[in-house]
Design an enzyme around this catalytic site. Structure first.
Site, mmCIF file in Angstrom:
data_model
loop_
_atom_site.group_PDB
_atom_site.id
_atom_site.type_symbol
_atom_site.label_atom_id
_atom_site.label_comp_id
_atom_site.label_asym_id
_atom_site.label_seq_id
_atom_site.Cartn_x
_atom_site.Cartn_y
_atom_site.Cartn_z
ATOM 1 N N HIS A 88 3.078 0.763 9.289
ATOM 2 C CA HIS A 88 3.526 1.244 10.600
ATOM 3 C C HIS A 88 4.489 0.241 11.224
ATOM 4 C CE1 HIS A 88 0.739 4.596 10.716
ATOM 5 N NE2 HIS A 88 -0.232 3.774 10.343
ATOM 6 N N ARG A 129 -4.253 -16.406 -2.673
ATOM 7 C CA ARG A 129 -3.530 -17.596 -3.115
ATOM 8 C C ARG A 129 -3.809 -17.788 -4.602
ATOM 9 N NH1 ARG A 129 -8.209 -18.809 -1.189
ATOM 10 N NH2 ARG A 129 -9.463 -20.527 -1.984
ATOM 11 N N ASN A 159 -12.401 2.322 -10.532
ATOM 12 C CA ASN A 159 -13.791 2.575 -10.199
ATOM 13 C C ASN A 159 -13.896 3.320 -8.871
ATOM 14 O OD1 ASN A 159 -16.654 2.406 -10.259
ATOM 15 N ND2 ASN A 159 -16.518 0.422 -11.287
ATOM 16 N N THR A 184 -0.736 -10.099 -0.226
ATOM 17 C CA THR A 184 0.357 -9.885 0.710
ATOM 18 C C THR A 184 1.735 -10.114 0.082
ATOM 19 O OG1 THR A 184 0.278 -12.178 1.480
ATOM 20 C CG2 THR A 184 -1.091 -10.565 2.667
ATOM 21 N N LYS A 185 1.747 -10.710 -1.118
ATOM 22 C CA LYS A 185 3.018 -10.960 -1.805
ATOM 23 C C LYS A 185 2.794 -10.837 -3.309
ATOM 24 C CE LYS A 185 2.339 -15.931 -1.409
ATOM 25 N NZ LYS A 185 2.852 -17.174 -0.882
ATOM 26 N N GLY A 206 -13.378 -5.771 -7.159
ATOM 27 C CA GLY A 206 -13.834 -4.862 -6.125
ATOM 28 C C GLY A 206 -13.482 -5.320 -4.720
#
Length: 183
Positions: free
Chosen positions: A110, A175, A80, A160-161, A137
């Site tokens: 970075h 989670r 979208n 993050t994982k 979204g």
């Protein structure tokens, strides 16, 4: 080895290298044209931006990406409006994937040390989204993650994982929710 070669092989590279700047500027010209084009031109322009666009796949404008050429979108997948795809490494999106508005997918990270970061040192890790995934979204996917087949990433989640196949994840950081027998 060039900075581009280092980048696509997930080695430390200098993101401020002139060769990369040229490629980013070329891609920006393409996606700006795509973002302001008429409907009948969209598919043709999109094919000029992304590396692989399978049958029935589409990205709604506006689209923002770094290189475009490292994005592959599987059959009947849909992204979208407002996607930001930092494809310094491959972003592989499987078949029948639905991605909500304003989703951000980052492959670049970075350096954490300030002196290295100021010099432009970074790494890029691929992001993979397997078949039949739904990403709500405003979700953000960080470098190196894989979203397993038929997983659901809730709106606004920060992934993050890796997300296992069939899992539902929400929150920041994302989670896993307990299994749900209902909708």
């Amino acid at each position: 080895m060039t900075e581009y070669q280092k980048m696509i092989s997930s080695q430390v590279y200098n993101c401020m290298a002139p060769e990369l700047d040229v490629l980013r500027r070329e891609t920006a010209r393409r996606y700006r044209r795509f973002n302001r084009s008429e409907e009948e031109e969209l598919l043709t322009l999109l094919q000029e931006i992304v590396g692989e666009l399978a049958q029935g796949a589409f990205i709604c404008p506006p689209l923002y990406c770094t290189y475009g050429r490292h994005i592959s979108l599987g059959k009947n997948s849909y992204i979208n409006m407002g996607a930001t795809l930092l494809d310094n490494a491959p972003i592989r999106i499987g078949a029948n994937v639905m991605i909500g508005p304003n989703v951000q997918i980052y492959t670049a990270a970075h350096a954490l040390a300030a002196d290295e970061r100021i010099q432009g040192m970074e790494t890029a890790l691929p992001v993979t989204i397997e078949d039949r995934v739904w990403i709500g979204g405003g979700a953000i996917l960080l470098p190196g993650v894989t979203i397993g087949r038929e997983a659901i990433v809730g709106a606004g989640a920060v992934v993050t994982k890796d997300v296992p196949a069939g899992a539902r994840v929400v929150g920041n950081p994302a989670r896993i929710l307990p299994a749900n027998t209902g909708r």
